[in-house]
Design a protein around this motif. Structure first.
Motif, PDB file in Angstrom:
ATOM      1  N   PRO A  16     148.926  55.110 134.887  1.00  0.00           N
ATOM      2  CA  PRO A  16     148.374  54.010 134.097  1.00  0.00           C
ATOM      3  C   PRO A  16     147.118  53.407 134.719  1.00  0.00           C
ATOM      4  N   SER A  20     144.698  51.058 129.937  1.00  0.00           N
ATOM      5  CA  SER A  20     145.764  51.702 129.166  1.00  0.00           C
ATOM      6  C   SER A  20     147.029  50.849 129.158  1.00  0.00           C
ATOM      7  N   THR A  21     147.283  50.162 130.256  1.00  0.00           N
ATOM      8  CA  THR A  21     148.467  49.315 130.330  1.00  0.00           C
ATOM      9  C   THR A  21     148.297  48.077 129.461  1.00  0.00           C
ATOM     10  N   LYS A  24     148.962  49.208 125.970  1.00  0.00           N
ATOM     11  CA  LYS A  24     150.399  49.451 125.799  1.00  0.00           C
ATOM     12  C   LYS A  24     151.144  48.125 125.694  1.00  0.00           C
ATOM     13  N   GLU A  27     150.658  46.840 122.260  1.00  0.00           N
ATOM     14  CA  GLU A  27     151.459  47.626 121.321  1.00  0.00           C
ATOM     15  C   GLU A  27     152.921  47.183 121.354  1.00  0.00           C
ATOM     16  N   GLU A  28     153.477  47.080 122.553  1.00  0.00           N
ATOM     17  CA  GLU A  28     154.883  46.705 122.687  1.00  0.00           C
ATOM     18  C   GLU A  28     155.130  45.277 122.204  1.00  0.00           C
ATOM     19  N   THR A  68     156.376  47.200 130.566  1.00  0.00           N
ATOM     20  CA  THR A  68     154.933  47.381 130.551  1.00  0.00           C
ATOM     21  C   THR A  68     154.241  46.319 131.402  1.00  0.00           C
TER      22      THR A  68
END
Length: 104
Positions: A16, A20-21, A24, A27-28, A68
């Motif tokens: 990661p 990108s984290t 994410k 998204e979560e 995450t």
């Protein structure tokens, strides 16, 4: 004080980055909001799950958010040399100072 801890692992099958984290995590968080919206009937669709099943789905999505966030902390520690232990101690002190937590 009743103290309960939650430990989540450092994921070792990913590489990661901060970017990108962050994506994410967004998204979560969106998936968590979507499940809560369904539970509250905000999406307009009919729910075919029991309240217990929906609450379980909320918990599952919340764990994805937490994992995450923990991954992001590891990224900060490993790639940016952030002292997570120091920051965690400062965070606990802040919680106590604001009256959210009593360590006595």
């Amino acid at each position: 004080m009743d103290l309960k801890t939650l430990s989540l692992p450092r994921l070792n099958q990913l590489n990661p980055t901060l970017e990108s984290t962050t994506l994410k995590l967004m998204e979560e968080t969106g998936e968590l909001a979507q499940v809560i919206g369904k539970f509250r009937g905000m999406s307009g669709e009919k729910i075919n799950l029991s309240d217990d099943d929906v609450i379980n789905e909320i918990a599952v999505e919340l764990l994805d958010v937490a994992q995450t966030a923990v991954t992001m902390m590891f990224v900060l520690e490993e790639q940016y040399n952030i002292d997570i232990d120091l920051l965690l101690n400062e965070h606990w002190e802040k919680l106590e100072r604001k009256g959210y937590l009593s360590l006595k």
